[in-house]
Write an enzyme that holds these catalytic residues in place. Sequence first.
Site, PDB file in Angstrom:
ATOM      1  N   TYR A 142      -9.395  -2.683  30.813  1.00 26.13           N
ATOM      2  CA  TYR A 142      -9.310  -4.139  30.766  1.00 26.13           C
ATOM      3  C   TYR A 142     -10.372  -4.759  29.869  1.00 26.13           C
ATOM      4  O   TYR A 142     -10.136  -5.801  29.269  1.00 26.13           O
ATOM      5  CB  TYR A 142      -9.443  -4.724  32.182  1.00 26.13           C
ATOM      6  CG  TYR A 142      -8.146  -4.774  32.933  1.00 26.13           C
ATOM      7  CD1 TYR A 142      -7.437  -3.611  33.205  1.00 26.13           C
ATOM      8  CD2 TYR A 142      -7.620  -5.987  33.365  1.00 26.13           C
ATOM      9  CE1 TYR A 142      -6.240  -3.652  33.894  1.00 26.13           C
ATOM     10  CE2 TYR A 142      -6.431  -6.039  34.054  1.00 26.13           C
ATOM     11  CZ  TYR A 142      -5.740  -4.877  34.322  1.00 26.13           C
ATOM     12  OH  TYR A 142      -4.561  -4.927  35.008  1.00 26.13           O
ATOM     13  N   LYS A 193      -7.264  10.680  35.775  1.00 24.49           N
ATOM     14  CA  LYS A 193      -6.526  11.697  35.009  1.00 24.49           C
ATOM     15  C   LYS A 193      -7.517  12.509  34.173  1.00 24.49           C
ATOM     16  O   LYS A 193      -7.621  12.340  32.963  1.00 24.49           O
ATOM     17  CB  LYS A 193      -5.428  11.042  34.149  1.00 24.49           C
ATOM     18  CG  LYS A 193      -4.125  10.906  34.947  1.00 24.49           C
ATOM     19  CD  LYS A 193      -2.954  10.431  34.133  1.00 24.49           C
ATOM     20  CE  LYS A 193      -2.427  11.479  33.181  1.00 24.49           C
ATOM     21  NZ  LYS A 193      -1.717  12.604  33.838  1.00 24.49           N
ATOM     22  N   ASP A 226      -1.108  10.139  38.383  1.00 25.10           N
ATOM     23  CA  ASP A 226       0.367  10.174  38.356  1.00 25.10           C
ATOM     24  C   ASP A 226       0.911  10.838  39.615  1.00 25.10           C
ATOM     25  O   ASP A 226       1.873  10.365  40.230  1.00 25.10           O
ATOM     26  CB  ASP A 226       0.891  10.856  37.081  1.00 25.10           C
ATOM     27  CG  ASP A 226       0.318  12.248  36.848  1.00 25.10           C
ATOM     28  OD1 ASP A 226      -0.727  12.592  37.448  1.00 25.10           O
ATOM     29  OD2 ASP A 226       0.920  13.011  36.067  1.00 25.10           O
ATOM     30  N   ASP A 250      -4.451  -1.284  39.188  1.00 17.14           N
ATOM     31  CA  ASP A 250      -3.493  -2.380  39.022  1.00 17.14           C
ATOM     32  C   ASP A 250      -2.097  -1.883  39.380  1.00 17.14           C
ATOM     33  O   ASP A 250      -1.359  -2.529  40.130  1.00 17.14           O
ATOM     34  CB  ASP A 250      -3.543  -2.877  37.571  1.00 17.14           C
ATOM     35  CG  ASP A 250      -2.607  -4.044  37.324  1.00 17.14           C
ATOM     36  OD1 ASP A 250      -2.583  -4.965  38.159  1.00 17.14           O
ATOM     37  OD2 ASP A 250      -1.897  -4.026  36.301  1.00 17.14           O
ATOM     38  N   ASP A 254       0.248  -2.443  43.115  1.00 19.05           N
ATOM     39  CA  ASP A 254       1.582  -3.059  43.169  1.00 19.05           C
ATOM     40  C   ASP A 254       2.557  -2.134  43.906  1.00 19.05           C
ATOM     41  O   ASP A 254       3.388  -2.582  44.699  1.00 19.05           O
ATOM     42  CB  ASP A 254       2.146  -3.294  41.750  1.00 19.05           C
ATOM     43  CG  ASP A 254       1.865  -4.703  41.238  1.00 19.05           C
ATOM     44  OD1 ASP A 254       0.838  -5.276  41.631  1.00 19.05           O
ATOM     45  OD2 ASP A 254       2.676  -5.218  40.446  1.00 19.05           O
TER      46      ASP A 254
HETATM   47  C1  IPM Z   1      -3.683  -8.278  39.375  1.00 22.02           C
HETATM   48  C2  IPM Z   1      -2.936  -8.939  38.239  1.00 22.02           C
HETATM   49  C3  IPM Z   1      -3.915  -9.203  37.115  1.00 22.02           C
HETATM   50  C4  IPM Z   1      -4.404  -7.851  36.613  1.00 22.02           C
HETATM   51  C5  IPM Z   1      -3.380 -10.069  35.964  1.00 22.02           C
HETATM   52  C6  IPM Z   1      -2.849 -11.391  36.444  1.00 22.02           C
HETATM   53  C7  IPM Z   1      -4.421 -10.271  34.893  1.00 22.02           C
HETATM   54  O1  IPM Z   1      -1.866  -8.155  37.867  1.00 22.02           O
HETATM   55  O2  IPM Z   1      -4.644  -8.876  39.882  1.00 22.02           O
HETATM   56  O3  IPM Z   1      -3.290  -7.171  39.776  1.00 22.02           O
HETATM   57  O4  IPM Z   1      -3.756  -7.221  35.758  1.00 22.02           O
HETATM   58  O5  IPM Z   1      -5.454  -7.407  37.100  1.00 22.02           O
HETATM   59 MG    MG Z   2      -1.550  -6.458  39.073  1.00 23.05          MG
END
Ligand code: IPM
Ligand code: MG
Length: 368
Positions: A142, A193, A226, A250, A254
């Site tokens: 990032y 990884k 992975d 990240d 999710d």
């Molecule tokens: C998260 C989001 C952020 C990230 C975005 C909105 C920049 O996806 O907090 O997971 O990628 O960290």
């Molecule tokens: Mg995210």
Amino acid sequence: MANYDLLLLPGDGIGPEVMGEVEGVVDWLNGQTQGSFNVESDLVGGSAYDVHGLGITDETVEKARQADAVVLGAVGGPKWESIPYEHRPESGLLRLRKDLDLFANLRPAICYPALADASSLKREHVDGLDIMIVRELTGGTYFGEPKEITDLPDGQKRAVDTTVYTTSEIERIIRVACDMARKRGKKIHSAEKHNVMKTGVLWHEVADRIFSEECDDLDCHHILADNCAMQLIRNPKQFDVLVTDNLFGDMLSDEAAMMTGSLGMLPSASLGAEIDGKRMALYEPVHGTAPDIAGQGLANPIATIASFGMSLRYSFNMGEAADMVDRAISNVLESGLRTADIMQDGMQQVSTVEMGAAIKAEMNKLAA
Ligand code: IPM
Ligand code: MG
């Protein structure tokens, strides 16, 4: 009674709607006796760009630094797709994380029993699921430099992102995760990884050293990121604390979030180091701005309310109130109320505001 400064940054899309329900819970707490909050609101993301021409102003970053905690809604949306990259809505959030050095992002993936059937996985895999993802938040892909797109002589373009980690950056996040594991199921997985990436080699080395020197009391594992993604779907309950870098975190968060029924359920805390008894902290839902449903009363406020709940635990030492928020959410779900994202047959669909009101009503009952 302790008095705290809380900065609310609703952001874009469904952010302001879900934040409205957090304000309701804060008002409710202000009528109780455990602690009180001075609330201020400000702009971040696209809404800040519309007014100031950038994702966040210096003044707002300063307010965030002074506050005892920040609660953020969500940033981004199609409206700001073509503005300059450095001013995109996400830049506001990333600047807050970086400037406040919020390196430790805690993302609990908890499956409320009432929602086990809303998951895309079978009930037996998610019922009772309780994973804590600890994502490194201020380093890696990032923020590494160079990060650029350059022109090549032959007319092509060349894009670079750089993944960088230093020993101390890895040490501090591994230690946060180990402390988490101590307070939970005493099991930790570190995901990277090292078979492909130099940052993975260093990550593995540092994690391994801390595991062997400091973690006799924990069940410690390394896992390739992975394979981790696969194992999360195959048998999520094998995990307790999962620590990983910024980009893998990240993605894996999710994935873990969705197993619990909806991205609309998952809170997060982003914490800095404790300096002079004070810890910088920002709380935000894992979900995004959901522009397709914004302004329609369809958004699920639970992740943002639960994020404020995490602030009660980690910033305000109000564990009892935090438990009450969690229990109120759980009870409301048990009672059959659902926002659109978690709607199931036989349940009652409610709006954002109705869900917030139901949670407050339940807190009233719990407090009585
Ligand atoms: C998260 C989001 C952020 C990230 C975005 C909105 C920049 O996806 O907090 O997971 O990628 O960290
Ligand atoms: Mg995210």
